[in-house]
Structure formats: C-alpha cells, structure tokens
Scaffold this motif. Structure first.
Motif, short mmCIF file in Angstrom:
data_model
loop_
_atom_site.label_atom_id
_atom_site.label_comp_id
_atom_site.label_asym_id
_atom_site.label_seq_id
_atom_site.Cartn_x
_atom_site.Cartn_y
_atom_site.Cartn_z
N LEU B 64 0.84 -1.20 0.00
CA LEU B 64 0.00 0.00 0.00
C LEU B 64 0.87 1.24 0.00
CD1 LEU B 64 -2.98 -0.91 0.68
CD2 LEU B 64 -2.75 0.39 2.77
N ALA B 65 1.79 1.25 0.98
CA ALA B 65 2.69 2.40 1.11
C ALA B 65 3.61 2.49 -0.09
CB ALA B 65 3.49 2.28 2.40
N ASN B 68 2.04 4.12 -3.02
CA ASN B 68 1.82 5.55 -2.77
C ASN B 68 3.13 6.34 -2.79
OD1 ASN B 68 -1.12 6.35 -2.25
ND2 ASN B 68 -0.92 4.36 -1.26
N MET B 69 4.21 5.68 -2.37
CA MET B 69 5.53 6.33 -2.49
C MET B 69 5.88 6.54 -3.96
SD MET B 69 7.67 4.27 0.42
CE MET B 69 7.13 4.29 2.14
N ILE B 71 3.76 7.00 -6.33
CA ILE B 71 2.93 8.14 -6.77
C ILE B 71 3.58 9.46 -6.36
CG2 ILE B 71 0.74 9.34 -6.31
CD1 ILE B 71 -0.65 6.65 -6.28
N GLY B 72 4.04 9.52 -5.11
CA GLY B 72 4.69 10.75 -4.63
C GLY B 72 5.90 11.10 -5.49
N ALA B 73 6.74 10.10 -5.75
CA ALA B 73 7.95 10.35 -6.55
C ALA B 73 7.57 10.76 -7.98
CB ALA B 73 8.83 9.11 -6.57
N ILE C 67 -0.05 17.66 -4.15
CA ILE C 67 -0.68 16.42 -4.63
C ILE C 67 -1.58 15.91 -3.52
CG2 ILE C 67 1.38 15.07 -3.96
CD1 ILE C 67 0.46 13.09 -6.26
N ALA C 76 3.19 8.32 3.06
CA ALA C 76 3.85 7.46 2.07
C ALA C 76 4.16 8.29 0.82
CB ALA C 76 2.98 6.26 1.71
N GLU C 77 3.19 9.09 0.38
CA GLU C 77 3.44 9.94 -0.79
C GLU C 77 4.51 10.98 -0.50
OE1 GLU C 77 0.18 11.33 -3.10
OE2 GLU C 77 -0.63 9.31 -3.35
N ALA C 78 4.47 11.53 0.71
CA ALA C 78 5.48 12.52 1.08
C ALA C 78 6.87 11.87 1.07
CB ALA C 78 5.17 13.10 2.46
N THR C 79 6.94 10.63 1.51
CA THR C 79 8.21 9.89 1.46
C THR C 79 8.71 9.80 0.02
OG1 THR C 79 7.64 8.57 3.42
CG2 THR C 79 9.31 7.65 1.94
N GLY C 80 7.78 9.45 -0.89
CA GLY C 80 8.16 9.35 -2.30
C GLY C 80 8.63 10.67 -2.86
N VAL C 81 7.91 11.75 -2.54
CA VAL C 81 8.28 13.08 -3.03
C VAL C 81 9.67 13.46 -2.51
CG1 VAL C 81 7.74 15.54 -2.94
CG2 VAL C 81 5.88 13.88 -3.21
N ALA C 84 12.56 11.43 -3.89
CA ALA C 84 12.84 11.79 -5.28
C ALA C 84 13.48 13.17 -5.37
CB ALA C 84 11.56 11.75 -6.11
N GLU C 106 1.42 4.18 7.83
CA GLU C 106 2.24 5.07 6.99
C GLU C 106 2.82 6.21 7.83
OE1 GLU C 106 -0.60 3.78 6.15
OE2 GLU C 106 -0.20 2.75 4.27
#
Lengths: 183, 355, 260
Positions: B64-65, B68-69, B71-73, C67, C76-81, C84, C106
């Motif tokens: 799940l995470a 979403n990671m 997506i964030g990147a 976003i 989780a999205e903040a981690t990805g952002v 990156a 998360e």
C-alpha cells in the motif's frame, strides 16, 4: 537440434548452480538456452531440480514432457525422473547414492560414483560440478573449455578461490571411465 | 577455444534480475517495495544498486505504502517503480486508481503467482483480470505489457517506462513466476526511447508561478465528465499507436491459438507440432494486453474457423478474445489452473479433441 | 507614514471561496501554516501532500505545488516526493482520522524511518467531513453519530494520543501538541509549526505538530462553546506541550540530505 537436461538432487547438492554453469556454457558456445528451476511439491521435499534447454534455434517450449539427459545425484531424483527420459535418452546417476538398477531397456544408464570421487578430490561439495564433467563427456554437447569459462563467470567473487578445485572436479568427471549400459 | 563472438555481449540472468537491471538502465530514480515471492530478487537487486548509484530506495512498510511512495515520486516527474505479486498487487489497486486519475507515470512490475487469496508461489496467469480490468474504483485503464522471454523482460521494461511517461498513465509489466525465476542469455542494449518533457506538470515548487495541484477530487459532476472524456480519448490514442502482438502461420490457419506470456512459448511449439501433424494451426500472442489487439483478432476471425485461448488460469483472456471475435467463430479454452505451462504435446492432444 | 501591520500571506491563494464551517479551527491552522511558509521563505520550494477529510481542499488555499493522497497515505506519498527530490520542502496536512486511523502505519513508519518531512495533524476528536462519526481520537464518553451513548471502553476501546506516539519514534526530530483556543496558544502553535518545519530544513528528521481543533458543526456547539470544550475536556486527555525536540540536545540524531 534441441536437447534438454534435468539436473536433480538433494537441496544443498548444488544442482541449481550446476544447471546455471551448464546453461552459461551453452550460451558461450553460441547456443540458445533456457534454465528454470523445478516447480512442484518436491521443492520443499526431497529433491531440487532444474531444467536446461539448449538449441540452435529459439528455445520456445519449457516444462517439457520428456528429457534427453537426466543427472540424478540421489535416489529420490533417480526414481522420480526415470520415466521422464526420452527413448534413447541417458540417465546419469550418482552410484555413490543410487542403486545400480536398470529397469528400462530403451535408455542408456551411466553410473558414476560422483560423491565418492568428490570426496577423494577432498571436497564433497564438488559433486555437482564433477557430475557436469560426466554429462559433458556423455552428451558431447558442450566442451570442457566452455564449462571452465562458465564456471569462471558463475562463481561469485567470494568463491573464486575455489575455481581451480572446480576445474579439477570437472576434469575428473570428464575423464572418468564410463561404461554405458548394454555396451 | 572459448566461443566469444556470438555471445560476448550476452549474460545469463534471471527474469527478475533482468527487469531490475533494465529499470536501472531506463533511468529509474526511485524504487519502493515490499518483498513477496516470486519477485523478491527485484527488490534485493535494487537495494544494492540504487544505493550504489545514489538513487532512492525504500523498504516500504507495505505494498500500500510502496505504491503511494511511487505516486509521490512520480508527481515530481521522477521515474519511479515498484514490483510485487498477485495478492500484494491487490493492495495497490486503490493507489493505481488514483494514479490513473492523477495521470502519473507509475511503473508496476507484477510477477504473477497462484491465487486467489494467498494461493501459492507457482507461476500463474490468474491476474490477467487484475491487470487489464483492475480492482480499483472508477473508469480507468492501465497499460499492460506481457513478456514471454527474459530478453523481453528487458525490452518491455524499457517500454513500460517510456509508455508510462509518454501517456502519463500507470503501466504494468505483467510477468509470472516462471519468467521471474527463468534464466536466459540477454543483451542489455541502451534505453532506446526519447526522454519525455514533463516540465508542464511536474511538481517542482511554485517558483514564479502559481502552485500546481495534482488531484483526483472533482466536486462538480460536469468537471468529472470532461475529465473522463479526456482520459478515454487518451486510451483511444494508446490503442491506435501502441497495440502490439506476434503472429505466426495465421494466414492459412483453420485454428488460431491465442496465448500470452510464458505460456505462449509452449503454445508456439504446440502450433508447430500441429503443423507437422497436418493440422493447420496458427499462433497469436498479444504483447500489449491493454491495449488488446482486438482489431487484428477480429480480422483474423473472418479468415479462420476457430480460435483457442490457452491460459494458465481458469480462462480470463478468453473473454477479450470472444469480445474481439464477436460471435463470428467459436472460441474455446485450453487451460491449466496454475503452475508451469502445459507441455506442448498435452496442448496438441487437447487441440485435437477440440477441432 | 503608514506601517502595514496585517496582510494576507503570500502563500495563500487570492480570492478563494472559504469552505470551512464557521468556528472551525482549520482556517486558523491553514493561515498559520501560510505565515510560517512566508516567514521561512519556503513557498517556492514547497510540495504539499494533501489528505482526505475536511483537509482535502487545502490546495485550494495554499498557493504551493500540491498532490492529493488517498486516505491515510499522505506520509507514504510525502516519502516518495522527498526521496525523489530531497531539495524540496515537503509537508503533509492531515486530519486525525487520516493520520492516526487509516494511515497509522504510513504515519508512524515515516516517523520511524526518520523521513525528513513535516506533518501537521488536526485533531478534532471526530470524522468531520462524513458527519461526525467516532474516530481514533474521540474522547471517552463523547457522543458521536456512531457512539450514540458515548464512547465506552467495552465497544470502542481507548483514544489515541498521537503526539506522544510520534515522539516515541527514534526518527522523530520534533513532536508537539498545540491548541488554537486562545491568542497565546495560537502563538505557541505557530512556533511549533515553525519548529517542525525547521527540523526538516536542518535535515534532522520527522517534524510533527498535532493541533487540537474545533468542530462546532458536528459537536453541535457555538464556536465559543467549542473552544471551551477544547480547553476543558480535550486538553485534559490531550495535554499540550513539546514531546520531543532533538534541537534541545537531548539525543544524537540521524542526518538526511536536505535543502539549505
């Protein structure tokens, strides 16, 4: 011309590695080749095996019904794969661990004391590579040079010190005096 | 002498490693993942390589995470991916729905295993529906590419990154446990596609402009209508430009065998065995599962007498074959519920029963 | 000569239709975030990860790149952002349901990894947007639409103390709970937000502020009564204060690449 090989034995006998060395040797010889591990209930049981298919043309089919060459390093593998050998195919068996029974008249049997030879070499773990030497001689499909080069590629850096011993094992297997059944 | 010439550029490697190395060659900047058999080698390989290259790697707390990671990147325009399998890809369905709505270039490597539920770790094609029809909510499509060899694992991973960014749409490489674990000689050519300019939409910080918003929330019904029309115009363009398949011996065939992925290898051999026996069989392999080569199958349905869909599941792609054929000719199923593909001889026997 | 003593923060969008209920503290919280973004000159390097709930439309107010994450997945999205683009300022703005119920894994894993991002969590002891149901922070005894006789232990168990849990994570650089029930506390809240942003700037790890907030609509109270409830009931269970601050030198800390 397409040929397939199954190498089978106990978990820990190095059959997957032996298969990878064989497949790499075929690749170095310019053949098309596919390697895949067994899929079946036996994965967690007595035997591990992998199949190598080598061909001059594209290797298409996998999970084949029948096999040209079987290398059986233990009794369970011998019993399981005997029926899978093609008519005219070859069963190479480790007579150190496999009873020398010849129940099929339409195939060749090659019994070699692979474990014993490896022990005499000083490292029982060389049995898998020693068996490849036997297979190379019997199949006439792959050269010792290609197998040696393959070993050099496949052995990980921390095992590179074992390359000379592996090459020795390969040669012992290759030079072992084979007596085909019915000969 | 050691034969160098024909194979010097090739290395023998597993499908999983081939995919991972191809992703790195394609410029993947971020990998986020959670282990699951039979694709864990991808994450293992990435954990070392990405750190070595100074790129991003996170052992996510869940699939799940992980999605979403990604997506964030991707929202920053980065090339990012995750990899997983069947029951764990189920956990990503919500995020995939969001990612299509957000129009983000997500890349997912899905290495199928047996299901439903926890199922088992053997190869399967049971996630054809999951990949092509999706389990997330709303009207959306994922681009789905299905390799059948380890070399194609490389080539189609490259293509997955390219198509994801070209169309700003999540793209799935749909492999299976057999391909993931299989070793074949492969050649890693350079990433062959142009880089896509994402400066018009990527989140970079609102410097000298208003803040951009990547969102899927559309409070007004009319806005959602406009958006979906636009989204589906994009899918139409993808269908027109990117549909890919392989066909052999279809021109004079009485029966055409349709199959994808690793199973298609045995079907191809079965087709040749049929020809040797005097059965006029043809072979058709969709390489893109979405867009599905419906148009070509429809054309072929006017030339042949029967189609047989060969799958390692209980019959999923056969639905798309039937839709494409639209009742013109019968479409039969040869299947195995789970495991390595049926041997070519077994397929031939069943073809003989069906024709 | 005139001196400007009040202006709309540049980090807020102009002419936005205000969508929060009268007396809701979201408005104050968003303004504080905007003021801090201005003062720390972060607007042009910010990427906001918005969440689901009443906070969903935050990107309509803040004029930064944004976003919107699925429910609970903001960190989780903040981690990805952030992984990156480590040179950007990355923050989330979430409700208590988003942060501490559906997204607890998360949220805490981002804190445990010491992700160099900042998170604001609005705690109003209820699911506001869906009509006032029981949430993870609903107080014992509190009546909601899904706890009609009040939260009891037998059926609902205990509420979660978010700031304390976040403070327990080794990767957390700053964790505080604040309220917006008085001018003095609003000032303290702004300082806490600033600190949670500052630890990211310094690459020290996860920065977190839990903001106790009103929900007059679902609590069925006037704004002033709602703030009395924050003071007299919520703050007894959810005690304000700084629960962790690595800049005070109490422990060594991981360092992450960050912007200057």
């Amino acid at each position: 011309m397409e040929k397939n090989f199954i190498i089978a034995g106990f978990g820990g006998q190095g059959v997957l590695l032996a298969g990878e060395v064989l497949a790499t040797a075929f690749m170095l010889a310019g053949k098309k080749v596919t390697w895949y591990p067994s899929y079946g209930a036996e994965m967690r049981g007595g035997t591990v095996n992998c199949e190598v298919v080598a061909s001059d043309e594209e290797v298409s089919a996998v999970n084949k019904l029948n096999t040209d060459f079987i290398v059986a390093l233990n009794q369970a593998s011998f019993d399981r794969f005997l029926k899978k050998i093609k008519k005219g195919g070859v069963m190479i068996a480790n007579s150190s661990l496999v009873k020398e029974l010849k129940s099929r008249a339409d195939i060749d049997y090659l019994f070699s004391p692979i474990t014993k030879l490896a022990e005499e070499l000083g490292n029982i773990k060389m049995a898998n590579i020693l068996a490849l030497g036997v297979l190379a001689k019997a199949s006439k499909m792959v050269s010792l040079d290609n197998l040696i080069e393959a070993l050099d590629r496949v052995l990980p850096p921390h095992r590179k010190n074992l390359l000379p011993l592996n090459i020795k094992a390969l040669k012992i297997g290759y030079e072992y005096d084979l007596l085909p059944a019915g000969a | 002498m050691i034969a160098e010439a024909p194979s010097s550029k090739k290395i023998l490697t597993k499908g999983n490693y081939a995919i991972a190395q191809a992703a790195i060659n394609a410029g993947c900047e971020c990998y986020f993942g959670y282990p699951i058999t039979p694709q864990s080698e991808i994450g293992e390989f990435m954990s070392g390589k990405m750190q070595e290259l100074g790129r991003a790697y996170v052992s996510a707390e869940s699939e799940l995470a992980a999605m979403n990671m990604v997506i964030g990147a991707c929202s920053t325009g980065a090339k990012a991916m995750t990899s997983s399998s069947s029951c764990a890809v189920s956990l990503m369905q919500e995020a995939l729905s969001y990612a299509t709505s957000d129009e983000l270039p997500v890349v997912l490597i899905s290495v199928m295993r047996g299901g439903p539920g926890l199922g088992n770790i053997y190869p399967s094609q049971g996630d054809y529906f999951q990949a092509t029809k999706g389990g997330g909510n709303g009207d959306y499509r994922l681009i789905v590419l299905a390799p059948s060899t380890v070399q194609e694992c490389v080539d189609l991973t490259y293509k997955a990154f390219y198509l994801a960014h070209k169309y700003k749409n999540p793209t799935v490489l749909l492999a299976d446990g057999l391909l993931g674990q299989m070793m074949e000689p492969v050649e890693f050519k350079e990433y062959p596609y142009p880089e896509i300019d994402n400066s018009s939409w990527a989140l970079t910080g609102a410097k000298g402009r208003d803040g951009r918003v990547i969102r899927s929330y559309a409070p007004l019904a009319e806005n959602q209508c406009v958006f979906l029309e636009k989204l589906f115009a994009k899918y139409k363009a993808i269908e027109e430009n990117e549909t890919e398949w392989e066909e052999i011996g279809t021109e004079d065939a009485d029966v055409i065998l349709v199959s994808f992925g690793s199973t298609s290898r045995n079907v191809k051999t079965a087709m040749k065995l049929c020809r040797e026996k005097g059965i006029k069989a043809g072979f058709f392999r969709p390489i893109t599962l979405f867009p599905f080569p419906s148009k070509r199958l429809s054309e072929l349905a006017s030339k042949t007498k029967k189609m047989i869909s060969v799958e390692v599941n209980m019959g999923q792609m056969i639905n798309d074959v039937r839709l494409a054929v639209n009742g013109k000719i019968p479409v039969e199923l040869i299947n195995k519920p789970v495991g390595a593909p049926p041997a070519p001889e077994e397929i031939v026997t069943r073809i003989e029963e069906l024709i | 000569m005139t001196t400007q003593v009040f202006k709309i923060p540049e980090s807020l969008r102009e002419n936005v239709k205000y969508s929060f209920c009268p007396g809701c503290d979201h408005g104050v919280a968003v303004r504080l975030v905007a003021e801090v973004l201005d003062e720390m000159e972060l607007k042009e390097k910010s990427i906001l990860v918005a969440s689901i709930g009443c906070s969903v439309t935050l990107y309509d107010f803040l004029n930064v790149d944004s976003i919107e994450a699925p429910h609970g997945r903001a960190l989780a999205e903040a981690t990805g952002v952030k992984r990156a683009r480590p040179d950007k300022f990355v923050f989330t703005y979430q409700g208590d349901g988003d942060f501490a119920s559906i997204g607890l894994a998360e949220s805490l894993h981002a804190a445990l990894r010491g992700e160099n991002v900042s998170a604001i969590c609005i705690n109003n002891t209820t699911y506001g947007m869906t009509g006032g149901q029981l949430g993870p922070t609903t107080l014992l005894g509190q009546v909601t639409t899904t706890s009609p006789t009040g939260r009891n232990l037998e059926y609902y168990g205990y509420p979660v103390k978010i700031a304390e849990h976040v403070a327990l994570c080794d990767g957390t650089a700053f964790s505080a709970r604040v309220s917006l029930d008085s001018v003095a506390n609003i000032r303290k809240a702004k300082q806490a937000i600033k600190k949670a942003f500052e630890v990211q700037r310094q690459g020290l790890g996860f920065g977190f502020v839990e903001i106790l907030s009103t929900c007059p609509t679902n609590w069925k109270m006037s704004p002033s009564k709602a703030h009395e409830r924050v003071r007299n009931e919520m703050m007894k269970t959810y005690v304000s204060g700084v629960y962790k601050d690595v800049t005070s030198g109490e422990q060594a800390h991981i360092m992450r690449p960050s912007f200057v």
